[in-house]
Design a protein around this motif. Structure first.
Motif, PDB file in Angstrom:
ATOM      1  N   PHE A 153     -20.635  -4.171 -50.855  1.00 57.59           N
ATOM      2  CA  PHE A 153     -19.587  -3.251 -51.090  1.00 57.59           C
ATOM      3  C   PHE A 153     -18.343  -3.682 -50.405  1.00 57.59           C
ATOM      4  N   GLN A 154     -18.604  -3.485 -49.186  1.00 59.34           N
ATOM      5  CA  GLN A 154     -17.344  -3.492 -48.400  1.00 59.34           C
ATOM      6  C   GLN A 154     -16.558  -4.990 -47.959  1.00 59.34           C
ATOM      7  N   LEU A 155     -17.461  -6.138 -47.882  1.00 54.90           N
ATOM      8  CA  LEU A 155     -17.009  -7.476 -47.557  1.00 54.90           C
ATOM      9  C   LEU A 155     -16.610  -8.066 -49.089  1.00 54.90           C
ATOM     10  N   ALA A 156     -15.180  -7.422 -49.735  1.00 55.11           N
ATOM     11  CA  ALA A 156     -14.545  -7.849 -50.811  1.00 55.11           C
ATOM     12  C   ALA A 156     -13.331  -7.512 -50.834  1.00 55.11           C
ATOM     13  N   PRO A 157     -12.355  -8.170 -51.668  1.00 56.40           N
ATOM     14  CA  PRO A 157     -11.033  -7.938 -51.603  1.00 56.40           C
ATOM     15  C   PRO A 157     -10.928  -6.391 -52.057  1.00 56.40           C
ATOM     16  N   HIS A 158     -10.043  -5.778 -51.187  1.00 57.52           N
ATOM     17  CA  HIS A 158      -9.556  -4.371 -51.512  1.00 57.52           C
ATOM     18  C   HIS A 158      -7.923  -4.356 -51.723  1.00 57.52           C
ATOM     19  N   TYR A 159      -7.622  -3.389 -52.317  1.00 59.30           N
ATOM     20  CA  TYR A 159      -6.166  -3.324 -52.461  1.00 59.30           C
ATOM     21  C   TYR A 159      -5.751  -1.963 -51.986  1.00 59.30           C
ATOM     22  N   VAL A 160      -4.527  -1.769 -51.143  1.00 59.63           N
ATOM     23  CA  VAL A 160      -3.996  -0.598 -50.943  1.00 59.63           C
ATOM     24  C   VAL A 160      -2.746  -0.348 -52.076  1.00 59.63           C
ATOM     25  N   VAL A 174      -6.163  -6.942 -49.094  1.00 57.60           N
ATOM     26  CA  VAL A 174      -7.016  -7.106 -47.533  1.00 57.60           C
ATOM     27  C   VAL A 174      -8.612  -7.665 -47.894  1.00 57.60           C
ATOM     28  N   PRO A 175      -9.054  -8.362 -46.970  1.00 55.49           N
ATOM     29  CA  PRO A 175     -10.396  -9.007 -47.153  1.00 55.49           C
ATOM     30  C   PRO A 175     -11.568  -8.095 -47.220  1.00 55.49           C
ATOM     31  N   ASN A 176     -11.440  -6.840 -46.717  1.00 56.83           N
ATOM     32  CA  ASN A 176     -12.532  -5.855 -46.595  1.00 56.83           C
ATOM     33  C   ASN A 176     -12.110  -4.456 -46.844  1.00 56.83           C
ATOM     34  N   ARG A 177     -13.033  -3.579 -46.989  1.00 57.00           N
ATOM     35  CA  ARG A 177     -12.697  -2.127 -47.176  1.00 57.00           C
ATOM     36  C   ARG A 177     -12.159  -1.611 -45.892  1.00 57.00           C
ATOM     37  N   PHE A 236     -10.008  -2.899 -43.558  1.00 54.64           N
ATOM     38  CA  PHE A 236      -8.519  -3.157 -43.448  1.00 54.64           C
ATOM     39  C   PHE A 236      -8.013  -2.012 -44.401  1.00 54.64           C
ATOM     40  N   SER A 237      -8.623  -2.046 -45.515  1.00 55.01           N
ATOM     41  CA  SER A 237      -7.635  -1.049 -46.502  1.00 55.01           C
ATOM     42  C   SER A 237      -7.751   0.441 -46.080  1.00 55.01           C
ATOM     43  N   GLY A 238      -8.732   0.932 -45.263  1.00 57.64           N
ATOM     44  CA  GLY A 238      -8.993   2.305 -44.688  1.00 57.64           C
ATOM     45  C   GLY A 238      -7.833   2.298 -43.443  1.00 57.64           C
ATOM     46  N   ASP A 239      -7.858   1.141 -42.824  1.00 55.19           N
ATOM     47  CA  ASP A 239      -6.836   1.058 -41.615  1.00 55.19           C
ATOM     48  C   ASP A 239      -5.349   1.478 -42.126  1.00 55.19           C
ATOM     49  N   ILE A 240      -4.984   0.586 -43.273  1.00 53.77           N
ATOM     50  CA  ILE A 240      -3.650   0.780 -43.428  1.00 53.77           C
ATOM     51  C   ILE A 240      -3.330   1.982 -44.200  1.00 53.77           C
ATOM     52  N   GLU A 241      -4.414   2.720 -44.860  1.00 49.39           N
ATOM     53  CA  GLU A 241      -4.363   3.901 -45.547  1.00 49.39           C
ATOM     54  C   GLU A 241      -3.931   4.902 -44.454  1.00 49.39           C
ATOM     55  N   ILE A 242      -4.827   4.979 -43.429  1.00 43.14           N
ATOM     56  CA  ILE A 242      -4.766   5.698 -42.463  1.00 43.14           C
ATOM     57  C   ILE A 242      -3.298   5.857 -41.512  1.00 43.14           C
ATOM     58  N   SER A 243      -2.660   4.684 -41.618  1.00 45.20           N
ATOM     59  CA  SER A 243      -1.517   4.340 -40.851  1.00 45.20           C
ATOM     60  C   SER A 243      -0.398   5.034 -41.893  1.00 45.20           C
ATOM     61  N   LEU A 244      -0.535   5.080 -43.168  1.00 48.95           N
ATOM     62  CA  LEU A 244       0.651   5.668 -44.101  1.00 48.95           C
ATOM     63  C   LEU A 244       0.181   7.060 -44.382  1.00 48.95           C
ATOM     64  N   GLU A 274       0.694  -3.993 -37.012  1.00 46.90           N
ATOM     65  CA  GLU A 274       1.293  -5.283 -37.275  1.00 46.90           C
ATOM     66  C   GLU A 274       0.111  -6.526 -37.462  1.00 46.90           C
ATOM     67  N   LYS A 275      -1.137  -6.262 -36.974  1.00 46.03           N
ATOM     68  CA  LYS A 275      -2.009  -7.133 -37.504  1.00 46.03           C
ATOM     69  C   LYS A 275      -2.421  -7.230 -38.842  1.00 46.03           C
ATOM     70  N   LEU A 276      -1.982  -6.370 -39.739  1.00 52.47           N
ATOM     71  CA  LEU A 276      -2.343  -5.893 -40.858  1.00 52.47           C
ATOM     72  C   LEU A 276      -1.058  -6.381 -41.892  1.00 52.47           C
ATOM     73  N   GLN A 277       0.064  -6.488 -41.185  1.00 55.69           N
ATOM     74  CA  GLN A 277       1.233  -7.056 -42.004  1.00 55.69           C
ATOM     75  C   GLN A 277       1.279  -8.198 -42.940  1.00 55.69           C
ATOM     76  N   GLN A 278       0.387  -9.252 -42.430  1.00 50.99           N
ATOM     77  CA  GLN A 278       0.046 -10.308 -43.166  1.00 50.99           C
ATOM     78  C   GLN A 278      -0.544 -10.180 -44.777  1.00 50.99           C
ATOM     79  N   TYR A 279      -1.187  -9.111 -44.759  1.00 47.21           N
ATOM     80  CA  TYR A 279      -1.645  -8.619 -45.997  1.00 47.21           C
ATOM     81  C   TYR A 279      -0.876  -8.256 -47.063  1.00 47.21           C
TER      82      TYR A 279
END
Ligand code: ZN
Length: 273
Positions: free
Chosen positions: A100-107, A143-146, A148-156, A192-197
């Motif tokens: 479930f988690q190790l698949a592309p996710h979108y923010v 992003v490549p997994n769930r 990372f998308s959660g981490d971006i969501e939290i930052s926003l 910063e480490k997630l900017q590439q996505y």
């Protein structure tokens, strides 16, 4: 087993969103019933995804056992920032969680009742937006997994909401927002480490709903309290049926309710069936 339960309506993005309700072996094009009488008749029973039948769910659409044991009801389902499958750490069922988690996710950013940030798996973006009643949406990152998308969501979340205010969403179309500009501004706050996505594509999806009349003073109706809900269908937005008398019915929150659905022409034209 589940053919006689309510399930969320299928949606298709056209000039106006097309809704299909699949129940008891029939696929109802719900847009055709706007202006007509519909009826949902609950049997008094619900069924969990594990096939257990009950008079009511324990919590969040699950039986007691599933709520506490199923990976479908684990904490990270509600809080993606708690996902750990990418580290090989199990929450309830590592195989299931990896899948479930190790698949592309979108923010994404969506404008439904004001701007919100959300995440979605694979190609579900547009479906998610229609389910939430968004009028505009844009993808922000892939992003490549769930996790990372959660981490971006939290930052926003510090800047925009992460939930839809459904009452506001059901009271009309929101003011249009320049999502491209907003994406540019918010992107600066992605770690910063997630900017590439962050996605360079700035396509904005615009979504129209089949609504003839919005409720003025929203009354949410539920089958637990009113086992038979009937009335004139005035529109559909998100997963809500808008009925006469300012009533709204959330189809999605009644998933698993064993029910019958019927519709009728109103007045002079006579009864269809
Ligand atoms: Zn269950």
């Amino acid at each position: 087993m589940f053919r006689n339960t309510l399930k969320k309506m299928d949606t298709e993005l056209q000039d106006v969103v097309q809704y299909t309700l699949d129940i008891n072996g029939a696929k109802h094009n719900m847009n055709n019933y706007i202006g007509k009488q519909i009826k949902i008749d609950w049997s008094g029973e619900v069924i969990c995804s594990c096939e257990k039948k009950m008079n009511k769910f324990y919590r969040s659409g699950f039986c007691y056992k599933c709520y506490w044991e199923s990976p479908l009801a684990s904490q990270s389902i509600f809080k993606p920032e708690l996902c750990t499958a990418h580290l090989g750490i199990e929450e309830r069922d590592l195989e299931w969680e990896k899948n479930f988690q190790l698949a592309p996710h979108y923010v994404y950013l969506a404008n439904s009742s004001g701007i919100k940030v959300g995440i979605t798996r694979g190609t579900q973006g547009v479906i998610r937006w229609m389910d939430q009643g968004a009028s505009q949406a844009i993808l922000l990152a892939e992003v490549p997994n769930r996790r990372f998308s959660g981490d971006i969501e939290i930052s926003l979340k510090r800047f925009v909401a992460d939930v839809t205010n459904w009452r506001k969403m059901l009271s009309g179309a929101p003011e249009p927002v320049d999502l491209v500009q907003l994406k540019e501004e918010l992107s600066l706050h992605v770690p910063e480490k997630l900017q590439q996505y962050i996605l360079p594509n700035n396509t904005v999806t615009e979504i129209q709903y089949p609504v003839t009349q919005y409720p003025k003073k929203i009354k949410s109706v539920k089958l637990e309290r009113t086992p038979i809900i009937e009335g004139k269908l005035l529109g559909i937005k998100g997963q809500y049926l808008l009925l006469d008398d300012d009533r709204v019915f959330n189809v999605r929150s009644h998933e698993g309710f064993i029910s019958a659905f019927s519709h009728q022409e109103i007045a002079q034209q006579g009864v269809l069936f």
